[in-house]
Design an enzyme around this catalytic site. Structure first.
Site, PDB file in Angstrom:
ATOM      1  CE  LYS A 160      -4.080   1.523   2.748  1.00 24.00           C
ATOM      2  NZ  LYS A 160      -4.675   1.168   3.992  1.00 24.00           N
ATOM      3  CB  THR A 162       1.204   8.351  -1.635  1.00 22.75           C
ATOM      4  OG1 THR A 162       1.941   8.387  -0.465  1.00 22.75           O
ATOM      5  CG2 THR A 162       0.283   9.519  -2.008  1.00 22.75           C
ATOM      6  N   GLY A 164      -1.664   4.058  -4.265  1.00 22.14           N
ATOM      7  CA  GLY A 164      -2.635   3.091  -4.640  1.00 22.14           C
ATOM      8  C   GLY A 164      -2.165   1.991  -3.712  1.00 22.14           C
ATOM      9  CG  ASP A 275      13.057   1.970  -8.956  1.00 23.82           C
ATOM     10  OD1 ASP A 275      13.852   2.247  -8.014  1.00 23.82           O
ATOM     11  OD2 ASP A 275      11.917   1.768  -8.402  1.00 23.82           O
ATOM     12  CG  ASN A 280      11.260  -2.608  -7.542  1.00 28.90           C
ATOM     13  OD1 ASN A 280      10.157  -2.439  -6.638  1.00 28.90           O
ATOM     14  ND2 ASN A 280      11.667  -1.441  -8.011  1.00 28.90           N
TER      15      ASN A 280
END
EC number: 2.7.11.1
Length: 481
Positions: A160, A162, A164, A275, A280
């Site tokens: 979760k 900012t 979504g 990134d 990730n």
């Protein structure tokens, strides 16, 4: 073939993405959508001097604001499935209008050309982003049936932020499990200030690599953009490393090799991932790496079109990114260096809670290693974490080959890597596809709250008006399978 011409040129003040200072840049806006910034005014528009900034205005959204300085304008777009912004200011309102009109005109002309014509490989963002045409092609869903929120069961919250949330979903028709990333349009559209919005999704349509997360669908509701992606339930590498504190060199070598293989694939298609960070990097059920794009801005966006607070993970930023210079593939080798340092040393190579001090360390501080680290591992990390991208391991013309040939990877058969023939050093103990034991229970324990699906299938005219900001935002992998 249309000849590329300069539409507008002149001095702009560009705000640094990370170190929030204003830097004067001489920008050229070209008819193919490229927006190129130099430290000095180039003697000729076609000169070969490398630019400091190079991105595209194709399909971007423009906003104007008087903060943090008067006569500011912002270019916003999606980079993969993440919102990015570039901020500029000029000396007068008239000058700002001229630039915005010119950018708008170029964006409109590119939009009108239609598929197959010049400059239709919609690109946006930084220099690395601007060559991602293969993975960010315009997606128009020609699938037989339109995908909607009703097509899925919503099982567990995986993350979760900012913008979504990411939810574990099950497709009703097939019973297959996916991770759905849901972005709220209101944070992508500054409602009263939109001169031009993102009009088509830029999606990872063409990725075909075992260690990259594939996108299955992209669609929209009246107030959300939805990306349905392959789900890897072995959890984030961050989760496992924080439990074990440090990985053996052999385990780090295995994960490093799979990441290198994925980066080689992307770079061969002129895509810079940009990134690489532990959050990730996921593991699939067998323990192989999956590089994801689940990134959600954790630190948020403050009020106002341009007030983007620091968003992302500053510890992973390469020196050339901090200095706001043009950067290419070598930025990914820096990211690899940071994650492999974390795996083998149990901490970040550079860390300070104060961002300004952290940036100083990244730019100036020499790398230090624990005594327990082997000589090959030290050599690899020292090469990957060179401050100068030209001197960095992988920073030369042979790119990934330089990294693959390093003696740390001497025992690795790269063909076996890509064919998943190497036995993973750790196999996640998952009992089913809905087993989320490797996800943070801060999220998975929460109940899922989304607008009931039937709301999305009976849009009133006002809601439809917002959808016009994202025409044809849809995609289905089935059309090319």
């Amino acid at each position: 073939m249309n000849e590329v011409s300069v539409i507008k040129e002149g001095w702009l003040h560009k705000r640094g993405e990370y170190i929030k200072t204003w830097r004067p840049r001489y920008f050229l806006l070209k008819s193919d959508g490229s927006f190129i910034g130099y430290k000095e005014r180039p003697e000729a528009p076609d000169q070969t001097l490398p630019p400091l900034n190079n991105f595209s205005v194709a399909e971007c959204q423009l906003m104007k604001t008087e903060r943090p300085r008067p006569n500011t304008f912002v270019i916003r777009c999606l980079q993969w499935t993440t919102v990015i912004e570039r901020t500029f200011h000029v000396d007068s309102p008239d000058e700002r209008e001229e630039w915005m009109r010119a950018i708008q005109m170029v964006a409109n002309s590119l939009k009108q050309r239609g598929p197959g014509e010049d400059a239709m490989d919609y690109k946006c963002g930084s220099p690395s982003d601007s060559s991602t045409s293969e993975m960010m092609e315009v997606a128009v869903n020609k699938a037989r049936a339109k995908v909607t929120m009703n097509d899925f069961d919503y099982l567990k919250l995986l993350g979760k932020g900012t913008f979504g949330k990411v939810i574990l979903v099950r497709e009703k028709a097939t019973g297959r499990y996916y991770a759905m990333k849901i972005l709220r349009k209101e944070v992508i559209i500054a409602k009263d200030e939109v001169a031009h919005t993102v009009t088509e999704s830029r999606v990872l349509q063409n990725t075909r690599h075992p260690f990259l997360t594939a996108l299955k669908y992209a669609f929209q509701t009246h107030d959300r953009l939805c990306f349905v992606m392959e789900y890897a339930n072995g959890g984030e590498l961050f989760f496992h490393l924080s439990r074990e504190r440090v990985f053996t060199e052999d385990r780090a070598r295995f994960y490093g090799a799979e990441i290198v293989s994925a980066l080689e694939y992307l770079h061969s298609r002129d895509v810079v991932y940009r990134d690489i960070k532990l959050e990730n990097l996921m593991l699939d059920k067998d323990g192989h790496i999956k590089i994801t794009d689940f990134g959600l801005c954790k630190e948020g966006i403050s009020d106002g079109a341009t007030m983007k607070t620091f968003c992302g993970t500053p510890e992973y930023l390469a020196p050339e990114v901090l200095e706001d210079n043009d950067y290419g593939r070598a930025v990914d080798w820096w990211g690899l260096g940071v994650v492999m340092y974390e795996m083998m040393c149990g901490r970040l190579p550079f860390y300070n809670q104060d961002h300004e001090r952290l940036f100083e360390l990244i730019l100036m501080e020499e790398i230090r290693f624990p005594r327990t680290l082997g000589p090959e591992a030290k050599s690899l990390l020292a090469g990957l974490l060179k401050k100068d991208p030209k001197q960095r391991l992988g920073g030369g013309p042979s790119d990934a080959k330089e990294v693959m040939e390093h003696r740390f990877f001497l025992s690795i058969n790269w063909q076996d890597v890509v064919q998943k023939k190497l036995l993973p050093p750790f196999k996640p103990q998952v009992t089913s596809e809905v087993d989320t034991r490797y996800f943070d229970d801060e999220f998975t324990a929460q109940s899922i709250t989304i607008t009931p699906p039937d709301r999305y299938d009976s849009l009133d005219p006002l809601e439809l008006d917002q959808r016009t900001h994202f025409p044809q935002f849809s995609y289905s992998a089935s059309i090319r399978e």
